[in-house]
Write a protein that holds these residues in place. Sequence first.
Motif, PDB file in Angstrom:
ATOM      1  N   SER A  44       0.836  -1.202   0.000  1.00  0.00           N
ATOM      2  CA  SER A  44       0.000   0.000   0.000  1.00  0.00           C
ATOM      3  C   SER A  44       0.871   1.253   0.000  1.00  0.00           C
ATOM      4  N   MET A  45       1.954   1.222   0.765  1.00  0.00           N
ATOM      5  CA  MET A  45       2.879   2.347   0.789  1.00  0.00           C
ATOM      6  C   MET A  45       3.554   2.510  -0.575  1.00  0.00           C
ATOM      7  N   ALA A  46       3.924   1.408  -1.209  1.00  0.00           N
ATOM      8  CA  ALA A  46       4.541   1.483  -2.538  1.00  0.00           C
ATOM      9  C   ALA A  46       3.580   2.111  -3.545  1.00  0.00           C
ATOM     10  N   PHE A  47       2.308   1.726  -3.471  1.00  0.00           N
ATOM     11  CA  PHE A  47       1.276   2.287  -4.344  1.00  0.00           C
ATOM     12  C   PHE A  47       1.161   3.792  -4.125  1.00  0.00           C
ATOM     13  N   SER A  48       1.118   4.203  -2.853  1.00  0.00           N
ATOM     14  CA  SER A  48       0.988   5.617  -2.513  1.00  0.00           C
ATOM     15  C   SER A  48       2.208   6.415  -2.966  1.00  0.00           C
ATOM     16  N   ILE A  49       3.399   5.854  -2.744  1.00  0.00           N
ATOM     17  CA  ILE A  49       4.633   6.525  -3.138  1.00  0.00           C
ATOM     18  C   ILE A  49       4.665   6.757  -4.647  1.00  0.00           C
ATOM     19  N   LEU A  50       4.205   5.760  -5.400  1.00  0.00           N
ATOM     20  CA  LEU A  50       4.181   5.899  -6.860  1.00  0.00           C
ATOM     21  C   LEU A  50       3.347   7.110  -7.270  1.00  0.00           C
ATOM     22  N   GLU A  51       2.181   7.291  -6.641  1.00  0.00           N
ATOM     23  CA  GLU A  51       1.303   8.408  -6.996  1.00  0.00           C
ATOM     24  C   GLU A  51       1.867   9.747  -6.516  1.00  0.00           C
ATOM     25  N   TRP A  52       2.387   9.793  -5.303  1.00  0.00           N
ATOM     26  CA  TRP A  52       2.842  11.067  -4.749  1.00  0.00           C
ATOM     27  C   TRP A  52       4.127  11.549  -5.410  1.00  0.00           C
ATOM     28  N   ILE A  53       5.083  10.648  -5.652  1.00  0.00           N
ATOM     29  CA  ILE A  53       6.343  11.063  -6.274  1.00  0.00           C
ATOM     30  C   ILE A  53       6.114  11.472  -7.725  1.00  0.00           C
ATOM     31  N   ALA A  54       5.034  10.989  -8.315  1.00  0.00           N
ATOM     32  CA  ALA A  54       4.714  11.401  -9.682  1.00  0.00           C
ATOM     33  C   ALA A  54       4.472  12.909  -9.774  1.00  0.00           C
ATOM     34  N   ILE A  55       4.037  13.535  -8.679  1.00  0.00           N
ATOM     35  CA  ILE A  55       3.745  14.969  -8.725  1.00  0.00           C
ATOM     36  C   ILE A  55       5.016  15.792  -8.928  1.00  0.00           C
ATOM     37  N   PRO A  56       6.044  15.690  -8.055  1.00  0.00           N
ATOM     38  CA  PRO A  56       7.281  16.418  -8.358  1.00  0.00           C
ATOM     39  C   PRO A  56       7.936  15.922  -9.647  1.00  0.00           C
ATOM     40  N   GLY A  57       7.737  14.647  -9.974  1.00  0.00           N
ATOM     41  CA  GLY A  57       8.269  14.124 -11.232  1.00  0.00           C
ATOM     42  C   GLY A  57       7.675  14.843 -12.429  1.00  0.00           C
ATOM     43  N   CYS A  58       6.371  15.111 -12.361  1.00  0.00           N
ATOM     44  CA  CYS A  58       5.713  15.840 -13.449  1.00  0.00           C
ATOM     45  C   CYS A  58       6.188  17.287 -13.510  1.00  0.00           C
ATOM     46  N   PHE A  59       6.467  17.885 -12.344  1.00  0.00           N
ATOM     47  CA  PHE A  59       7.014  19.245 -12.345  1.00  0.00           C
ATOM     48  C   PHE A  59       8.392  19.265 -13.007  1.00  0.00           C
ATOM     49  N   PHE A  60       9.158  18.192 -12.833  1.00  0.00           N
ATOM     50  CA  PHE A  60      10.445  18.093 -13.521  1.00  0.00           C
ATOM     51  C   PHE A  60      10.223  18.058 -15.028  1.00  0.00           C
ATOM     52  N   PHE A  61       9.250  17.252 -15.480  1.00  0.00           N
ATOM     53  CA  PHE A  61       8.961  17.200 -16.907  1.00  0.00           C
ATOM     54  C   PHE A  61       8.420  18.547 -17.405  1.00  0.00           C
ATOM     55  N   ALA A  62       7.719  19.275 -16.544  1.00  0.00           N
ATOM     56  CA  ALA A  62       7.245  20.612 -16.917  1.00  0.00           C
ATOM     57  C   ALA A  62       8.429  21.541 -17.166  1.00  0.00           C
ATOM     58  N   TRP A  63       9.442  21.455 -16.305  1.00  0.00           N
ATOM     59  CA  TRP A  63      10.643  22.271 -16.480  1.00  0.00           C
ATOM     60  C   TRP A  63      11.340  21.919 -17.789  1.00  0.00           C
ATOM     61  N   VAL A  64      11.427  20.625 -18.088  1.00  0.00           N
ATOM     62  CA  VAL A  64      12.042  20.189 -19.343  1.00  0.00           C
ATOM     63  C   VAL A  64      11.228  20.692 -20.533  1.00  0.00           C
ATOM     64  N   ALA A  65       9.884  20.721 -20.389  1.00  0.00           N
ATOM     65  CA  ALA A  65       9.029  21.189 -21.477  1.00  0.00           C
ATOM     66  C   ALA A  65       9.300  22.651 -21.807  1.00  0.00           C
ATOM     67  N   VAL A  66       9.623  23.456 -20.797  1.00  0.00           N
ATOM     68  CA  VAL A  66       9.965  24.859 -21.029  1.00  0.00           C
ATOM     69  C   VAL A  66      11.292  24.968 -21.770  1.00  0.00           C
ATOM     70  N   LYS A  67      12.251  24.158 -21.368  1.00  0.00           N
ATOM     71  CA  LYS A  67      13.582  24.207 -21.971  1.00  0.00           C
ATOM     72  C   LYS A  67      13.598  23.638 -23.391  1.00  0.00           C
TER      73      LYS A  67
END
Length: 456
Positions: A307-330
């Motif tokens: 259950s923790m692994a499932f939750s971690i996958l969803e929560w870490i995806a948020i800063p991960g997507c912000f990283f991809f957002a930064w790459v999208a700008v560059k």
Amino acid sequence: MSTKEPSGYELDDLDLDPADDENQQSEEYRRRNPEKFATYLKRRMVVFAVAYVGYVCAYLVRNNFKLTSKILRDENGWDNVQIGLILTAFTLTYGFAKFFMGMVVDRLSLRRVFAGALAISAVICILLGFVHVFWLMFALMLLLGTVQGALAPGSMAMIANWYPNKTRGSGIAIWNTSQNLGGATLPIIISGLLGVVGPSNVAYAFWVPGVVVLLFSFVAWKFGGDTPKSEGLGSLTDIYGKAGEPQVEDTPDEPYWTTLRKHIFTSPVILTVAFVNAILYFLRFGILNWMPIFLGDEMGFNEAQYSMAFSILEWIAIPGCFFFAWVAVKLPNKQSIVGAAGLVLLAGLIWLYMGNHDYALLLVISGLMGTFIYGPQLIINILTLNVVPLRTAGVAVGFVGLFGYIVGEMAANLVMPILAEALDWTASFTLLSFFALVGAALYLSLRKREQKIVQA
């Protein structure tokens, strides 16, 4: 050095290169219309906030049945097959509705369709709290899937119509985290509510989120936006020149169905993007939907650990997507390369995942998989909006989404367990890893076309 304008914003806010012809046009527009440009920037922020919070709200009235299905099953005397049928009712109608509602979004007011769909979704959610009859629950979930189909095309089309090429990708990338935030927040809300009122009062899991979303729908109705042009602020092409909109050959006066045939149904680019999206949904749900069974039965992790692994996958995806957002700008016109790189990394992580027995490493792998599942998936949203005329943005999102749900998620629900039963889970996850590499290759096939269409 930045130049201060009477309207209170700076030239640097535009990310302009004065040597660039298109950027010179946007600078000229800004100088000729300082008040309009200032209003445009302010409205763009408000429209984005409505689209983002609105899609968080979409998840607050979407998965309520899924999260309370065990309680409802026991309370109403249903069996697992009936629960599965109710869940399938939503998936089927939602997948097709994303496509058909995309047409509605393109033809009518974005603001009104989006706000109206939120309001109707909220009302259906509230009604679900009163229902204890199987066929009625099934019918309401069919209806909920249909109405919710308008929300992703509506919210993404709003952002696409207000952001130029250079920042459209980052806007969509940040918006993409709304599904993670909404999906992760609803279980917390339901757990808190049932902790206070008790599991016998499961209806509160539908009523409270429904009322909250209903109230926000009025905010979306008042402050959402269609296009800058509809508010007298000029089109993105007026403001930014060729850097404002995708450079796709478009004839505004041609029949609507001709436009759809040319730019959606027979477009090699959109069809490729749709197939990549199907692969991404296969990867996403092939991992998420079978995580409890695979980690619990095969790998020996207990309920709290998976259950923790499932939750971690969803929560870490948020800063991960912000990283991809930064790459999208560059890299505004190199999204296909970014998506391919993410899927190659995901293919390697899947191999680590299916052979790992260490709990700490499981959490690390899960978090990284979340980043490289949702990151390439948001690239799909960016590419979809970048390669079609903006007036077909809604139906393009819906068409690509149809492949994701009807092909990708259905395959994850059926192929994974069938292959595991016939062979083993190693075979199932090896197939996922293989398709991640296929998706990467399809991404790379779009590289030249993307650079031609998206000028930044």
